[in-house]
Design a protein around this motif. Structure first.
Motif, PDB file in Angstrom:
ATOM      1  N   SER A 118      -7.911  22.789 -62.778  1.00 12.75           N
ATOM      2  CA  SER A 118      -7.767  23.640 -61.606  1.00 12.75           C
ATOM      3  C   SER A 118      -8.194  25.055 -61.963  1.00 12.75           C
ATOM      4  O   SER A 118      -8.100  25.476 -63.115  1.00 12.75           O
ATOM      5  CB  SER A 118      -6.326  23.643 -61.101  1.00 12.75           C
ATOM      6  N   ASN A 130     -11.142  24.312 -56.608  1.00 14.96           N
ATOM      7  CA  ASN A 130      -9.726  24.418 -56.966  1.00 14.96           C
ATOM      8  C   ASN A 130      -9.234  23.220 -57.772  1.00 14.96           C
ATOM      9  O   ASN A 130      -8.343  23.347 -58.603  1.00 14.96           O
ATOM     10  CB  ASN A 130      -8.853  24.652 -55.734  1.00 14.96           C
ATOM     11  N   PHE A 147      -9.844  18.456 -52.768  1.00 13.13           N
ATOM     12  CA  PHE A 147      -8.732  19.143 -52.117  1.00 13.13           C
ATOM     13  C   PHE A 147      -9.314  20.214 -51.204  1.00 13.13           C
ATOM     14  O   PHE A 147      -9.907  21.177 -51.669  1.00 13.13           O
ATOM     15  CB  PHE A 147      -7.807  19.762 -53.166  1.00 13.13           C
ATOM     16  N   GLU A 149      -7.748  22.125 -48.890  1.00  7.97           N
ATOM     17  CA  GLU A 149      -6.935  23.284 -48.562  1.00  7.97           C
ATOM     18  C   GLU A 149      -7.308  24.447 -49.484  1.00  7.97           C
ATOM     19  O   GLU A 149      -7.588  24.245 -50.660  1.00  7.97           O
ATOM     20  CB  GLU A 149      -5.447  22.957 -48.715  1.00  7.97           C
ATOM     21  N   TYR A 151      -5.905  26.589 -51.363  1.00  8.63           N
ATOM     22  CA  TYR A 151      -4.804  27.011 -52.212  1.00  8.63           C
ATOM     23  C   TYR A 151      -5.179  26.771 -53.670  1.00  8.63           C
ATOM     24  O   TYR A 151      -5.881  25.795 -53.985  1.00  8.63           O
ATOM     25  CB  TYR A 151      -3.524  26.214 -51.915  1.00  8.63           C
ATOM     26  N   THR A 152      -4.723  27.625 -54.558  1.00  8.76           N
ATOM     27  CA  THR A 152      -4.888  27.372 -55.979  1.00  8.76           C
ATOM     28  C   THR A 152      -3.761  26.452 -56.451  1.00  8.76           C
ATOM     29  O   THR A 152      -2.732  26.301 -55.785  1.00  8.76           O
ATOM     30  CB  THR A 152      -4.873  28.673 -56.792  1.00  8.76           C
ATOM     31  N   CYS A 153      -3.956  25.843 -57.625  1.00 10.27           N
ATOM     32  CA  CYS A 153      -2.994  24.870 -58.151  1.00 10.27           C
ATOM     33  C   CYS A 153      -2.598  25.270 -59.571  1.00 10.27           C
ATOM     34  O   CYS A 153      -3.309  24.948 -60.533  1.00 10.27           O
ATOM     35  CB  CYS A 153      -3.602  23.464 -58.148  1.00 10.27           C
ATOM     36  N   GLN A 168       0.704  21.171 -58.076  1.00  8.73           N
ATOM     37  CA  GLN A 168       1.449  22.222 -57.392  1.00  8.73           C
ATOM     38  C   GLN A 168       0.464  23.125 -56.666  1.00  8.73           C
ATOM     39  O   GLN A 168      -0.578  23.482 -57.232  1.00  8.73           O
ATOM     40  CB  GLN A 168       2.226  23.045 -58.418  1.00  8.73           C
ATOM     41  N   THR A 169       0.751  23.510 -55.447  1.00  5.01           N
ATOM     42  CA  THR A 169      -0.152  24.371 -54.693  1.00  5.01           C
ATOM     43  C   THR A 169       0.563  25.659 -54.304  1.00  5.01           C
ATOM     44  O   THR A 169       1.783  25.690 -54.157  1.00  5.01           O
ATOM     45  CB  THR A 169      -0.666  23.687 -53.411  1.00  5.01           C
ATOM     46  N   THR A 170      -0.212  26.706 -54.113  1.00  2.00           N
ATOM     47  CA  THR A 170       0.361  27.962 -53.643  1.00  2.00           C
ATOM     48  C   THR A 170       0.643  27.919 -52.140  1.00  2.00           C
ATOM     49  O   THR A 170       1.000  28.934 -51.547  1.00  2.00           O
ATOM     50  CB  THR A 170      -0.586  29.130 -53.962  1.00  2.00           C
TER      51      THR A 170
END
Length: 274
Positions: A118, A130, A147, A149, A151-153, A168-170
């Motif tokens: 990631s 990501n 992925f 979305e 969001y970072t992981c 896990q995502t932000t």
């Protein structure tokens, strides 16, 4: 531990602070990456002395031993740095080339042939980088955008069964993906009863694969059932001596007892929860 005090078995010092560490498969060696670009390997059959040292061209941010190999490591860092090295020769084995910013997390699949990385390269137009799956030995990217979305992981864990991996995502939830091509997102299972709020919140899966424990920026540890993502319970962390709240940022499950979890908070405290 019968004593309430910590016994200092060995102090490891370095000219630069440690960024990340990882135990080898045999637990004989510990590898660390440091802010000065050095990667050190400590041999605990030789009193914790440094047995190997690598120097990389950027600041390493995360490191993992190869699955099934105690002489090879995978290193991620700033400026899209992602490479594997042979510790015996100090030479690069494979370079994983792509423009992705900083590597946040690495995780091997149980097949020992591939891994997922990631990065923090996420913008309004694209979330292409990501999460990316790589062929370990060939250095080739084997996934497209998995992925969507933006969001970072900050944390990735593979399930012991080898059937899926979690990220896990932000976006304040943990997402689940298949470990088989095309690495599809499971749209029916989501672990979402905790918050991240820009903290590097981690999580872990019990060795038997039954439960997922996640940290939370809301000063707590949250437990889920792995099979369906059902929320089970929340364990609040105690406040600091001066009354400050502390985000739970790292989680490690006990290797034998599924109900025992070690967690650390943003203020540097370590808690053992059962």
């Amino acid at each position: 531990m019968k004593s309430k005090e910590i016994t200092n078995v060995l102090s490891i010092r370095h000219t630069s602070p440690f960024r990340y560490c990882d135990w080898s498969r045999t637990s004989r060696q510990l590898t660390t990456c440091c802010f000065d670009g050095r990667v050190n390997v400590y041999d605990f059959l030789n009193f914790g002395k440094i047995s190997d040292t690598l120097k990389v061209d950027t600041q390493p941010t995360t490191i993992r031993w190869w699955e099934g190999e105690d002489n090879k490591v995978l290193i991620g860092g700033s400026n899209s740095f992602l490479a594997s090295y042979d510790l015996r020769s100090g030479k690069e084995i494979a370079k994983y080339k792509f423009k992705c910013g900083k590597i946040l997390a690495l995780e091997f699949f149980t097949d020992e042939k591939s891994f997922v990385a990631s990065s923090d390269e996420v913008n309004r137009q694209s979330a292409e980088h990501n999460l990316i799956v790589w062929d370990l030995r060939m250095g080739a990217k084997v996934s497209n955008q998995i992925f969507h979305e933006r969001y970072t992981c900050p944390c990735i864990r593979a399930h012991p069964s080898g059937a899926n991996f979690l990220a896990q995502t932000t976006g304040n939830y943990i997402a689940r993906f298949s470990t088989q091509k095309p690495y599809r997102l499971d749209k029916f299972v989501r672990y979402q009863n905790h918050t991240v709020n820009e903290f590097p919140v981690s999580f872990d899966i019990t060795k038997d694969g039954s439960f997922v424990y996640s940290g939370s920026s809301s000063e707590s540890l949250v437990c889920y059932k792995h099979s369906n993502g059902n929320y089970l319970r929340t364990v609040p962390l105690p406040p600091t001596n001066d009354g400050q709240d502390a985000a739970c940022v790292d989680v490690r499950c006990h290797p034998v007892l599924p109900s025992m979890v070690a967690v650390s908070d943003w203020h540097g405290r370590l808690h053992v929860v059962q």
